[in-house]
Design a protein around this motif. Sequence first.
Motif, PDB file in Angstrom:
ATOM      1  N   SER A   2      40.105  35.669  29.577  1.00 48.96           N
ATOM      2  CA  SER A   2      40.496  36.408  31.003  1.00 48.96           C
ATOM      3  C   SER A   2      39.365  37.318  31.212  1.00 48.96           C
ATOM      4  O   SER A   2      39.022  38.021  30.679  1.00 48.96           O
ATOM      5  N   GLU A   3      39.785  37.978  32.791  1.00 53.46           N
ATOM      6  CA  GLU A   3      39.379  39.146  33.543  1.00 53.46           C
ATOM      7  C   GLU A   3      40.299  40.078  32.312  1.00 53.46           C
ATOM      8  O   GLU A   3      39.198  41.485  32.997  1.00 53.46           O
ATOM      9  N   ASP A   4      41.539  39.795  32.069  1.00 55.59           N
ATOM     10  CA  ASP A   4      41.691  41.363  32.229  1.00 55.59           C
ATOM     11  C   ASP A   4      40.927  41.795  30.190  1.00 55.59           C
ATOM     12  O   ASP A   4      40.613  43.258  29.916  1.00 55.59           O
ATOM     13  N   SER A   5      40.382  41.078  29.848  1.00 49.83           N
ATOM     14  CA  SER A   5      39.661  41.295  28.490  1.00 49.83           C
ATOM     15  C   SER A   5      38.189  41.400  28.535  1.00 49.83           C
ATOM     16  O   SER A   5      37.736  42.135  27.371  1.00 49.83           O
ATOM     17  N   ASN A   6      38.142  40.942  29.382  1.00 49.72           N
ATOM     18  CA  ASN A   6      36.769  41.132  29.676  1.00 49.72           C
ATOM     19  C   ASN A   6      36.032  41.884  31.307  1.00 49.72           C
ATOM     20  O   ASN A   6      36.313  42.205  32.000  1.00 49.72           O
ATOM     21  N   PRO A   7      35.463  42.974  30.336  1.00 44.10           N
ATOM     22  CA  PRO A   7      35.161  44.260  31.090  1.00 44.10           C
ATOM     23  C   PRO A   7      34.133  43.928  32.315  1.00 44.10           C
ATOM     24  O   PRO A   7      34.442  44.558  32.984  1.00 44.10           O
ATOM     25  N   SER A  10      36.618  42.809  35.439  1.00 39.79           N
ATOM     26  CA  SER A  10      37.404  43.814  35.749  1.00 39.79           C
ATOM     27  C   SER A  10      36.507  44.443  36.710  1.00 39.79           C
ATOM     28  O   SER A  10      35.909  45.732  36.320  1.00 39.79           O
ATOM     29  N   THR A  12      35.443  47.216  38.536  1.00 37.84           N
ATOM     30  CA  THR A  12      35.680  49.386  38.602  1.00 37.84           C
ATOM     31  C   THR A  12      34.428  49.509  39.214  1.00 37.84           C
ATOM     32  O   THR A  12      33.553  49.791  39.695  1.00 37.84           O
ATOM     33  N   GLN A  78      31.261  44.349  36.847  1.00 41.11           N
ATOM     34  CA  GLN A  78      32.101  44.768  37.611  1.00 41.11           C
ATOM     35  C   GLN A  78      32.337  46.538  38.710  1.00 41.11           C
ATOM     36  O   GLN A  78      33.245  45.911  39.254  1.00 41.11           O
ATOM     37  N   TRP A  82      34.442  45.528  42.116  1.00 39.00           N
ATOM     38  CA  TRP A  82      34.897  46.273  42.808  1.00 39.00           C
ATOM     39  C   TRP A  82      34.193  46.528  44.027  1.00 39.00           C
ATOM     40  O   TRP A  82      35.533  46.576  44.580  1.00 39.00           O
ATOM     41  N   GLN A 112      30.637  36.998  28.698  1.00 36.53           N
ATOM     42  CA  GLN A 112      30.957  38.757  29.699  1.00 36.53           C
ATOM     43  C   GLN A 112      30.493  38.503  30.316  1.00 36.53           C
ATOM     44  O   GLN A 112      31.625  38.711  31.946  1.00 36.53           O
TER      45      GLN A 112
END
Length: 154
Positions: A2-7, A10, A12, A78, A82, A112
Amino acid sequence: MSEDSNPAASPTPCQDIQGDGRWMSLHNRFVSDSKGKEPDVLFVGDSLVQLLHEFEVWRKLFSPLHALNFGVGGDATQHVLWRLINGELDYINPKVVVLWVGTNNHGHTPEQICGGIMAIINVIHQKLPHAHTLVLVSYLSSYLSVTILFNSLK
């Protein structure tokens, strides 16, 4: 993953290590520059994109297309994610988006990095549903990353 667990997937903002606000300044300039423009092609990514405008191929082939270059040296997936979520796609409607990113994702696994690229592609498709997206990979990208990316596009 999931995107939540993949820096890498995410969104940023880039850390301002130099303390000069350069990264945010470039982002704000891209948002401002896009207003009132009608580019046929948008290039987005890291320094590999940023430096394209310094070559004759840019002047001869891409400038006539009113191309915009939203490349930032040092950006990882990331960071590009953003930037695109925070305004860089809001005022334009290019026919083609060329994405070249992933080289700076140091410390991320190929899975990732591919998740980050897919998250960027999803944002592009959401914000620019009629644009075609071309994903470029560099020699530095691993075979595994490219294989994972192409398999996830099927």
